[in-house]
Design an enzyme around this catalytic site. Structure first.
Site, PDB file in Angstrom:
ATOM      1  N   ILE A 260     -23.459 -50.865  53.854  1.00  0.00           N
ATOM      2  CA  ILE A 260     -22.536 -51.927  53.407  1.00  0.00           C
ATOM      3  C   ILE A 260     -22.980 -53.266  53.999  1.00  0.00           C
ATOM      4  O   ILE A 260     -22.214 -54.225  54.019  1.00  0.00           O
ATOM      5  CB  ILE A 260     -21.063 -51.643  53.810  1.00  0.00           C
ATOM      6  CG1 ILE A 260     -20.919 -51.447  55.327  1.00  0.00           C
ATOM      7  CG2 ILE A 260     -20.490 -50.493  53.038  1.00  0.00           C
ATOM      8  CD1 ILE A 260     -19.488 -51.542  55.820  1.00  0.00           C
TER       9      ILE A 260
ATOM     10  N   ARG B  94     -26.557 -55.324  53.928  1.00  0.00           N
ATOM     11  CA  ARG B  94     -27.266 -56.187  52.991  1.00  0.00           C
ATOM     12  C   ARG B  94     -28.397 -55.398  52.364  1.00  0.00           C
ATOM     13  O   ARG B  94     -28.996 -54.532  53.010  1.00  0.00           O
ATOM     14  CB  ARG B  94     -27.895 -57.390  53.716  1.00  0.00           C
ATOM     15  CG  ARG B  94     -26.970 -58.568  53.921  1.00  0.00           C
ATOM     16  CD  ARG B  94     -26.636 -59.280  52.592  1.00  0.00           C
ATOM     17  NE  ARG B  94     -25.760 -60.409  52.785  1.00  0.00           N
ATOM     18  CZ  ARG B  94     -24.424 -60.376  52.806  1.00  0.00           C
ATOM     19  NH1 ARG B  94     -23.788 -59.237  52.652  1.00  0.00           N
ATOM     20  NH2 ARG B  94     -23.717 -61.481  52.971  1.00  0.00           N
TER      21      ARG B  94
ATOM     22  N   GLU C  18     -30.310 -57.325  44.370  1.00  0.00           N
ATOM     23  CA  GLU C  18     -29.093 -57.206  43.565  1.00  0.00           C
ATOM     24  C   GLU C  18     -28.819 -58.511  42.803  1.00  0.00           C
ATOM     25  O   GLU C  18     -29.206 -59.586  43.278  1.00  0.00           O
ATOM     26  CB  GLU C  18     -27.896 -56.841  44.467  1.00  0.00           C
ATOM     27  CG  GLU C  18     -27.549 -57.880  45.517  1.00  0.00           C
ATOM     28  CD  GLU C  18     -26.415 -57.413  46.435  1.00  0.00           C
ATOM     29  OE1 GLU C  18     -26.510 -56.316  47.012  1.00  0.00           O
ATOM     30  OE2 GLU C  18     -25.445 -58.183  46.584  1.00  0.00           O
TER      31      GLU C  18
ATOM     32  N   HIS D 176     -21.419 -54.356  45.489  1.00  0.00           N
ATOM     33  CA  HIS D 176     -21.163 -55.326  46.573  1.00  0.00           C
ATOM     34  C   HIS D 176     -19.677 -55.730  46.607  1.00  0.00           C
ATOM     35  O   HIS D 176     -19.335 -56.912  46.444  1.00  0.00           O
ATOM     36  CB  HIS D 176     -22.067 -56.550  46.419  1.00  0.00           C
ATOM     37  CG  HIS D 176     -22.269 -57.298  47.701  1.00  0.00           C
ATOM     38  ND1 HIS D 176     -23.434 -57.949  48.028  1.00  0.00           N
ATOM     39  CD2 HIS D 176     -21.441 -57.512  48.762  1.00  0.00           C
ATOM     40  CE1 HIS D 176     -23.319 -58.540  49.211  1.00  0.00           C
ATOM     41  NE2 HIS D 176     -22.101 -58.271  49.682  1.00  0.00           N
TER      42      HIS D 176
HETATM   43  C1  DGY Z   1     -20.068 -60.976  53.206  1.00  0.00           C
HETATM   44  O1  DGY Z   1     -19.051 -61.593  53.497  1.00  0.00           O
HETATM   45  O2  DGY Z   1     -21.145 -61.172  53.776  1.00  0.00           O
HETATM   46  C2  DGY Z   1     -19.955 -59.978  52.120  1.00  0.00           C
HETATM   47  O3  DGY Z   1     -21.097 -59.211  51.994  1.00  0.00           O
HETATM   48  C3  DGY Z   1     -19.640 -60.667  50.811  1.00  0.00           C
HETATM   49  O4  DGY Z   1     -20.759 -61.411  50.425  1.00  0.00           O
END
Ligand code: DGY
Length: 328
Positions: free
Chosen positions: A238, A240, A269, A287
């Site tokens: 979750i 990047r 992405e 995302h």
């Molecule tokens: C963040 O806040 O970095 C989330 O991944 C949404 O872009």
């Protein structure tokens, strides 16, 4: 006196646009058009501030043609879309949107881990395809969450939130690896033990990635790291895209070198590596880890607060390169 000009680079809550219009002359992309880098730069050329999201790249090339730009406020905690060194060199303040999304994102990380371990989307596809004709004792058997070893790579605020959910809610043994070890009080609060990256990979039943992206974390999980994991293990990203080598992961999933993966972020992405779309043992989401309306609104308002504070002579709340403020 004329208001400073700002650009809102992507569509955002109308009430946040209206709030910003009280302070600024606003050009906004409420049509949510996809702008090339050149178009973004052209629209920023006469602006003093920018409201950006994680997909809007601000680097030396953009800065070179925007001499009046003073601040870019990201509606994201991650800021790998910013070339922070270039922004600092150009005297442009960067801000992000931390904290307000921590619990929502930790909830999602946990949900994705559970969906992955218990094969929820895979079994739903099977059911929707009309393939469920009879129950079987071993159908879609997955792996347990309760009592399992939860590994966390990247132990910032979101990682800590996931650790607490695992330890306190599900009786998991929590291990983590991070650039720097947490202090003893925080480790105790999270019921988490620090281990080397190698031990984390070898020991975790469920490994969750929550580290920031940087050139140093590019492909932090590739073929070599996947080979260290248990064949029964699951992997959740979750953080990047780019932290995981998606091609290597797809191959590992295809060959069942690990049991399953859950991915909310992808290299390149919104494009997804085609091999990931071909393997059944992966849960794929676009995302959305921070996507609840209250949280996304709080993120947007924090970005707006940073812009308003900066232009009304107050200290922005979450500066990333505060040295720029000292210079001004
Ligand atoms: C963040 O806040 O970095 C989330 O991944 C949404 O872009």
């Amino acid at each position: 006196m004329s208001k400073p000009k700002i650009l809102i680079a992507r569509a955002v809550f109308p009430e946040v646009v209206a709030r910003l219009e009280e302070y600024f002359e606003v050009e906004s992309n409420q049509a949510d058009e996809t702008w090339s880098k050149a178009e973004l730069a052209a629209r920023l050329r006469d602006k003093a501030g920018a409201f950006t999201t994680g997909g809007d790249r601000i680097d030396a090339g953009v800065l070179a043609v925007c001499p009046g730009l003073k601040i870019c406020a990201n509606m994201a905690v991650g800021y790998n879309n910013f070339d922070l060194d270039a922004m600092t060199a150009a005297g442009v303040l960067a801000t992000n949107a931390p904290d307000v999304l921590t619990e929502t994102t930790a909830d999602f990380g946990f949900a994705l881990m559970m969906a992955t371990a218990r094969r929820i989307t895979e079994s739903e596809h099977y059911l929707r395809a009309g393939q469920w004709t009879k129950w079987r004792y071993d159908m879609f058997s997955g792996s347990d969450i309760h009592g399992a070893t939860l590994g966390i790579l990247g132990m910032g605020r979101i990682g800590q939130g996931i650790a607490k959910r695992g330890a306190l809610g599900f009786g998991m043994k929590v291990i983590y690896h991070n650039r720097s070890r947490l202090d003893a009080a925080l480790e105790a609060e999270c019921q988490a033990s620090y281990v080397s990256k190698e031990e984390l990979l070898k020991t975790a039943d469920h490994l969750v990635l929550v580290l920031p992206y940087s050139p140093a974390s590019h492909h932090a999980i590739g073929a070599a790291e996947l080979a260290l994991m248990k064949p029964t293990a699951t992997l959740v990203n979750i953080a990047r895209g780019g932290i995981v080598d998606d091609a290597a992961l797809a191959a590992a999933l295809k060959d069942k070198r690990i049991a399953a993966a859950g991915l909310d972020v992808f290299e390149g992405e919104p494009l997804v590596h085609p091999d990931l779309l071909d393997v059944p043992n992966v849960v794929l989401t676009p995302h959305i880890a921070s996507a609840t309306i209250p949280t996304r609104l709080a993120m947007a308002n924090l970005a707006a607060d940073n812009l308003i504070a900066f232009f009304t002579g107050k200290k922005p709340l979450t500066p990333l390169n505060p040295a720029v403020l000292a210079i001004k």
